[in-house]
Design a protein around this motif. Sequence first.
Motif, PDB file in Angstrom:
ATOM      1  N   UNK B 231       0.865  -1.189  -0.045  1.00  7.32           N
ATOM      2  CA  UNK B 231       0.059  -0.092  -0.217  1.00  7.32           C
ATOM      3  C   UNK B 231       0.863   1.411   0.258  1.00  7.32           C
ATOM      4  N   UNK B 232       1.898   1.242   0.974  1.00  7.49           N
ATOM      5  CA  UNK B 232       2.984   2.407   0.905  1.00  7.49           C
ATOM      6  C   UNK B 232       3.685   2.653  -0.466  1.00  7.49           C
ATOM      7  N   UNK B 233       3.800   1.462  -1.242  1.00  5.22           N
ATOM      8  CA  UNK B 233       4.458   1.699  -2.536  1.00  5.22           C
ATOM      9  C   UNK B 233       3.565   2.098  -3.491  1.00  5.22           C
ATOM     10  N   UNK B 234       2.150   2.011  -3.317  1.00 12.56           N
ATOM     11  CA  UNK B 234       1.091   2.441  -4.207  1.00 12.56           C
ATOM     12  C   UNK B 234       1.024   4.015  -4.000  1.00 12.56           C
ATOM     13  N   UNK B 235       0.926   4.473  -2.857  1.00 20.05           N
ATOM     14  CA  UNK B 235       1.002   5.753  -2.537  1.00 20.05           C
ATOM     15  C   UNK B 235       2.274   6.633  -3.098  1.00 20.05           C
ATOM     16  N   UNK B 236       3.151   5.904  -2.827  1.00 25.46           N
ATOM     17  CA  UNK B 236       4.501   6.684  -3.108  1.00 25.46           C
ATOM     18  C   UNK B 236       4.589   6.804  -4.511  1.00 25.46           C
ATOM     19  N   UNK B 237       4.481   5.856  -5.320  1.00 23.92           N
ATOM     20  CA  UNK B 237       4.389   5.977  -6.965  1.00 23.92           C
ATOM     21  C   UNK B 237       3.341   6.863  -7.587  1.00 23.92           C
ATOM     22  N   UNK B 238       1.951   6.540  -6.867  1.00 23.52           N
ATOM     23  CA  UNK B 238       0.937   7.736  -7.197  1.00 23.52           C
ATOM     24  C   UNK B 238       1.363   9.252  -7.011  1.00 23.52           C
ATOM     25  N   UNK B 239       2.090   9.432  -5.789  1.00 31.34           N
ATOM     26  CA  UNK B 239       2.428  10.690  -5.549  1.00 31.34           C
ATOM     27  C   UNK B 239       3.115  11.242  -6.551  1.00 31.34           C
ATOM     28  N   UNK B 240       3.958  10.584  -7.144  1.00 26.33           N
ATOM     29  CA  UNK B 240       5.143  11.183  -8.213  1.00 26.33           C
ATOM     30  C   UNK B 240       4.560  11.027  -9.298  1.00 26.33           C
ATOM     31  N   UNK B 241       3.227  10.234  -9.740  1.00 24.55           N
ATOM     32  CA  UNK B 241       2.665   9.632 -10.953  1.00 24.55           C
ATOM     33  C   UNK B 241       4.014   9.084 -11.625  1.00 24.55           C
ATOM     34  N   UNK B 242       4.565   8.177 -11.278  1.00 25.65           N
ATOM     35  CA  UNK B 242       5.657   7.505 -11.855  1.00 25.65           C
ATOM     36  C   UNK B 242       6.336   6.267 -11.143  1.00 25.65           C
ATOM     37  N   UNK B 243       6.933   5.556 -11.872  1.00 24.25           N
ATOM     38  CA  UNK B 243       7.494   4.262 -11.026  1.00 24.25           C
ATOM     39  C   UNK B 243       9.181   4.413 -11.177  1.00 24.25           C
ATOM     40  N   UNK B 244       9.667   4.445 -10.085  1.00 22.41           N
ATOM     41  CA  UNK B 244      11.152   4.104 -10.172  1.00 22.41           C
ATOM     42  C   UNK B 244      11.616   3.027  -9.363  1.00 22.41           C
ATOM     43  N   UNK B 245      11.899   1.955 -10.171  1.00 12.91           N
ATOM     44  CA  UNK B 245      12.378   0.665  -9.536  1.00 12.91           C
ATOM     45  C   UNK B 245      13.783   1.037  -8.650  1.00 12.91           C
ATOM     46  N   UNK B 246      14.530   1.708  -8.956  1.00  8.11           N
ATOM     47  CA  UNK B 246      15.764   1.702  -8.292  1.00  8.11           C
ATOM     48  C   UNK B 246      15.934   2.642  -6.968  1.00  8.11           C
ATOM     49  N   UNK B 247      15.040   3.737  -6.943  1.00  9.54           N
ATOM     50  CA  UNK B 247      15.243   4.854  -5.664  1.00  9.54           C
ATOM     51  C   UNK B 247      13.709   4.530  -4.917  1.00  9.54           C
ATOM     52  N   UNK B 248      12.575   4.120  -5.268  1.00  7.46           N
ATOM     53  CA  UNK B 248      11.603   4.316  -4.661  1.00  7.46           C
ATOM     54  C   UNK B 248      11.807   3.315  -3.188  1.00  7.46           C
ATOM     55  N   UNK B 249      11.324   3.985  -2.182  1.00  4.00           N
ATOM     56  CA  UNK B 249      11.426   3.071  -1.004  1.00  4.00           C
ATOM     57  C   UNK B 249      12.663   3.083  -0.247  1.00  4.00           C
ATOM     58  N   UNK B 250      13.684   3.777  -1.247  1.00  4.15           N
ATOM     59  CA  UNK B 250      15.113   3.579  -0.299  1.00  4.15           C
ATOM     60  C   UNK B 250      15.225   4.031   0.839  1.00  4.15           C
ATOM     61  N   UNK B 251      15.851   3.287   1.731  1.00  6.12           N
ATOM     62  CA  UNK B 251      16.168   3.309   3.223  1.00  6.12           C
ATOM     63  C   UNK B 251      14.824   3.374   3.985  1.00  6.12           C
ATOM     64  N   UNK B 252      13.573   2.755   3.554  1.00  3.49           N
ATOM     65  CA  UNK B 252      12.215   2.925   4.113  1.00  3.49           C
ATOM     66  C   UNK B 252      12.280   1.682   5.417  1.00  3.49           C
ATOM     67  N   UNK B 253      13.153   0.654   4.776  1.00  3.30           N
ATOM     68  CA  UNK B 253      13.215  -0.168   6.002  1.00  3.30           C
ATOM     69  C   UNK B 253      13.912   0.339   7.266  1.00  3.30           C
ATOM     70  N   UNK B 254      14.829   1.082   7.113  1.00  2.33           N
ATOM     71  CA  UNK B 254      15.556   1.469   8.124  1.00  2.33           C
ATOM     72  C   UNK B 254      14.689   2.748   8.999  1.00  2.33           C
ATOM     73  N   UNK B 255      14.195   3.501   8.142  1.00  8.68           N
ATOM     74  CA  UNK B 255      13.474   4.342   8.898  1.00  8.68           C
ATOM     75  C   UNK B 255      12.292   3.824   9.445  1.00  8.68           C
ATOM     76  N   UNK B 256      11.701   2.742   9.033  1.00  4.84           N
ATOM     77  CA  UNK B 256      10.524   2.074   9.659  1.00  4.84           C
ATOM     78  C   UNK B 256      10.883   1.319  10.980  1.00  4.84           C
ATOM     79  N   UNK B 257      12.120   0.837  11.123  1.00  2.00           N
ATOM     80  CA  UNK B 257      12.607   0.337  12.185  1.00  2.00           C
ATOM     81  C   UNK B 257      12.827   1.177  13.232  1.00  2.00           C
ATOM     82  N   UNK B 258      13.262   2.444  12.716  1.00  2.00           N
ATOM     83  CA  UNK B 258      13.492   3.553  13.682  1.00  2.00           C
ATOM     84  C   UNK B 258      12.284   4.040  14.290  1.00  2.00           C
TER      85      UNK B 258
END
Lengths: 327, 349, 505
Positions: B231-258
């Motif tokens: 769901x988070x991925x949908x929101x992020x890609x919809x936000x920028x109206x694009x798909x970026x396989x390389x940078x979307x969600x980078x470091x999210x795992x670490x922020x989420x753990x934090x």
Amino acid sequence: MSWQLNKKYYPLLITFGLFILMFLYGSINYTGFSSPQVVLNLFIDNAFLIIVAVGMTFVILSGGIDLSVGSVIALTSMVTASLLQANISPIIVIPIALLIGPILGVIMGSLIHFYNLQPFIVTLAGMFLARGLSYVISVETIAISHPFFQFMANTKIHLGNFYISISVLIAIVVVVAAIFLAHYTKFGRNVYAIGGNEQSALLMGLPVGKTKILIYTLSGFCSSLAGLVFTFYMLSGYGLHANGLELDAIAAVVIGGTLLTGGIGYVAGSVIGVLILGVIQTLIVFEGTLSSWWTKIAIGVLLLLFIVFQRLSSVRGRSKTGLISEH
Amino acid sequence: MLKSRLFWPVIILLIILAINLFFDPGFFKIEVKNGHLTGSLVDIVNRGAPLMLISIGMTLVIATKGIDLGVGSVIAMSGSIAAMTVVQGMASDTSLTPLFMAIAAALGLSLAAGLWNGLLVSRIGIQPIVATLILMVAGRGIAQLITDGQITTIYYEPYSFIGGGYLFAIPFSVYLVAAVLGIALYMTKKTALGLFIQSVGANPEASRLAGINSKNIILLVYLFSGFCAGVGGLILSSNVSSADGNNAGLWFELDAILAVVIGGTSLMGGRFFLMGSVIGALIIQSLTTTIYSIGIPPETNLIVKAVVVIIVCLLQSPEFRQKVLRPRMKKPHKKEPENSLNEQGVKIS
Amino acid sequence: MEKHFPKLEMKGITKTFPGVKALSNVSLRLFPGEVHALMGENGAGKSTLIKVLTGVYTKDEGTVTLDGKPVEVSTPLEAQNLGISTVYQEVNLCSNLSVVENIFIGREIIKRGRIDWKEMNRRAKELLTELNLDIDVSKTLGSYSVAIQQMVAIVRALNVKAKVLILDEPTSSLDLNEVQQLFATIRKLKKDGLCIVFISHFLDQIYEITDRLTVLRNGEWIGEYKTQSLPRYELISKMIGKEFIDSKSINENPVAENKGVSETVMEAAQLSKAGNIHPFNLELRKGEIMGLAGLLGSGRSELARLLFGADKADSGTIKVKGKKVHLNSPKQAIAHNIAFSSENRKSEGIIGDLSIRENMILALQGRQGWFNYMPRKQQEEIVDEYIKLLNINPPNPEQLIKNLSGGNQQKVLLARWLLTNPDLLILDEPTRGIDIGAKAEIQKLMVSLSEKGMSILFISSELEEILRTCKRISVLRDREKVSELENREHITQQDIMREIAGGVG
């Protein structure tokens, strides 16, 4: 006797066999792949990764993990580049650059040992910190034009018709020193003991705390040295350098046959692990039609195979000595 | 108990917001423009939506003594497949069908990713860090494979609604967070799942002897974490109206753990605090916003995060509390007394 | 002449943990060339005494003298340097390292700045040959049997020039041949003048190998005896603490009389698990309490765990109410209305971070499944009821269980299982470590439950408890069920002790 010895080296042999197979596959399918220079290029392009993987091997052998290595490379490159920009001599710059990783390593190791924090989370903070600091120095790329760095970058050491770079020599020295450290010094054996069973290591009177701190210091040093080698390779400092490199290093160590839970593995394995990653990249380049992301997928598949293999063999191993764990 | 756990995170959040107020007196102002609520606070909630979602999933994983490093890659995969589905569907259709197909594809793929992690951890018995590392590495490759390594821009109004639309003046992503949070709260409070997750995380062996099937519970939390990341991925890609396989969600795992750790859930498993994690995510988001808005170089964000991680972990460490916060305790590293009470405290009738 | 002066003497050792006096004024004397057994039941203070001696714990009071000189030992390393070495039951070595390394690690032979593997291999072989062990020292330790690992641990200890060697339950996972191999080693070391402390639950072995023994009970020193001049039966009574009291007076049997032949709830036939318990038969009838008596390590807990599916049996069959069943997990056992409360309250019983309420409803909720969640109100009613019934203190259902006393934790665990309304309740040492009032309450509760038709399998180290509550008593010795006694008037604690001791003495 020899059968048992072989068994100890099984993962190493599998890794090496895999490397050979991949290389043969490339040689049969693509012209020019079997050239010795292709092999040498693996070393040239991955010298820094070899150095990082060596440090990471010690960390993983002890049962820990170091996520900060990529960021330390970036920070080292930034510090080096910015100091050179300020017209400071490499004689001063290089020692300073080489101190960055060890200092961070001592701090991380101490936090892990004294306050019993998880290596994962501490080195994660280290990763944030080092990356953040390099951005603070500058968010832009700083190019390096100092003649010494140019020399280190461009010098080709010829071996007959083929050549290697100075960085490869540095990497080889690091690997040899690391193998000596792992197998012929007390420190090295303590690392294996801690990774095997930390509680036992304590009861056997080994200096567990000191060793753990040293391990992260060593990994920090390797990262800084790799940062320097990376700087020779790129001739620039940049905060985004080596982004995600920690994953490559971990993957290389695991594919190299080191047990992620610690205690079993070899430095030489990690070197082959790096070479396998390199061969995958080279294969994809030679294939031409495959895109670079197949590298990541291939690494993921290899990781899966090795991790499941480790898991299954450890289950078997445990059932054999089951009596110990039951009491 | 719950109240006291939420106390510090809420205070920290308020302090960060108050700092903003100091630099920008209009910080707390919320206006209605074109029928949309706008203002810095709305911005923080809206931008923080993906992180809040992922932190919710991560909380349950951490409560079972696990960790999910794959969420960043799942975000990229989910966004990529949704965008590509839209791009392909649009050629033939301008109705809402491509939207639903995109959502189905994104959630399907994320659930598959969660199932994968869950099976590796619960059935094969691989350590969570190691098991989810595989997807962390390979997932990004898969995402790039889906997008063919390109940043694909989508021109399709319904899709932008997910991350950028407004419903009754409130950003739609807020509803998504509320819905997922609602599901999580319902499952953990109104069914026995919350009890089982905590007992498995706090004492797996005692839970087994009490007849709890920990395998399915562990599988479920990874599945849910995958879903949240989807769901988070949908929101992020919809936000920028694009798909970026390389940078979307980078470091999210670490922020989420934090976020989870700030929210009071211990990395050692057991008790968990969904609301705490949501506030933790808001803290991280407002920190980012603050750093931008008051003119500190945004790069320092990472340094602040590093310091926060270490402080929170130190405060949770018993060794630290004993050595530093109560330094006059005798012989700190002889930590036996607590254990031996059980072992020795026998027959003292 | 040396014989008259102890090599090592511990005098007046006292050690207190918060709330518990683990050792009070305990002494231990070790003479050169003797094997000395340290005897005592669970909680007697054996392991605390050993940990004081090896520097894991610091003592509060008392003195330790080695060769007549007072010594202070504050870390395991210091103890090793003084020549006091320990081989633990669970072989505290690194199984991922080779045999050589395990012998030498920490004091490797360094030549010209590097580890001299050749010399170390040679020395290791030499040391092992002395103990008649011919193995490949370069193989990993994990590839050898526990017995050999044990020997390697001893060699490691000897390599530090040990004066005192402590063997903490070295034989608990060895088979008969391996035990003899170990004993041969011990005899040889004894001849070399070493003092050996031998801790074991196996009485046969104590009488075979040790010269003298020291008995501890409840942290107190009971006495020092020559092994051969102390009959088994007396040894056991010293350990358990009933010295020749005629227990008939205690035995006002509250056990309900057998009302004809009641139905069989559970029947185990030739059930076994290698290394844990030899094949045994057991039949439990409705409404009876059966006691399991035996020393610690006799296989009582292992037997109970098989009946609950906590461990998987290698062979044998279980019938529940006449029907053959497979118990591969606790979940399955619970589905057949069996309940089991482990002896390890902290690690296998309570979930410390959860509340009284959550701990109590866990098993019942586990059986009902995720979605059948008991409404909070119903939970509170049930929990309040049991808090009152069992007199749990504090009576606050939301209190975290880790903050409760041992007795109250135990009551919560009992309540957890009573909520599932089991046909068979297995209680492993439910009264250990709890105060006498709570103990009596639990005993009373068991009797009243059995009167209502529940059958109970009751494991306890205290024979008095067993006699007071049980109708039949199964006795275990050395991982084997050796006999079954009817609790009739003429049965005394002595009778049971005699069975435990093996009918001798």
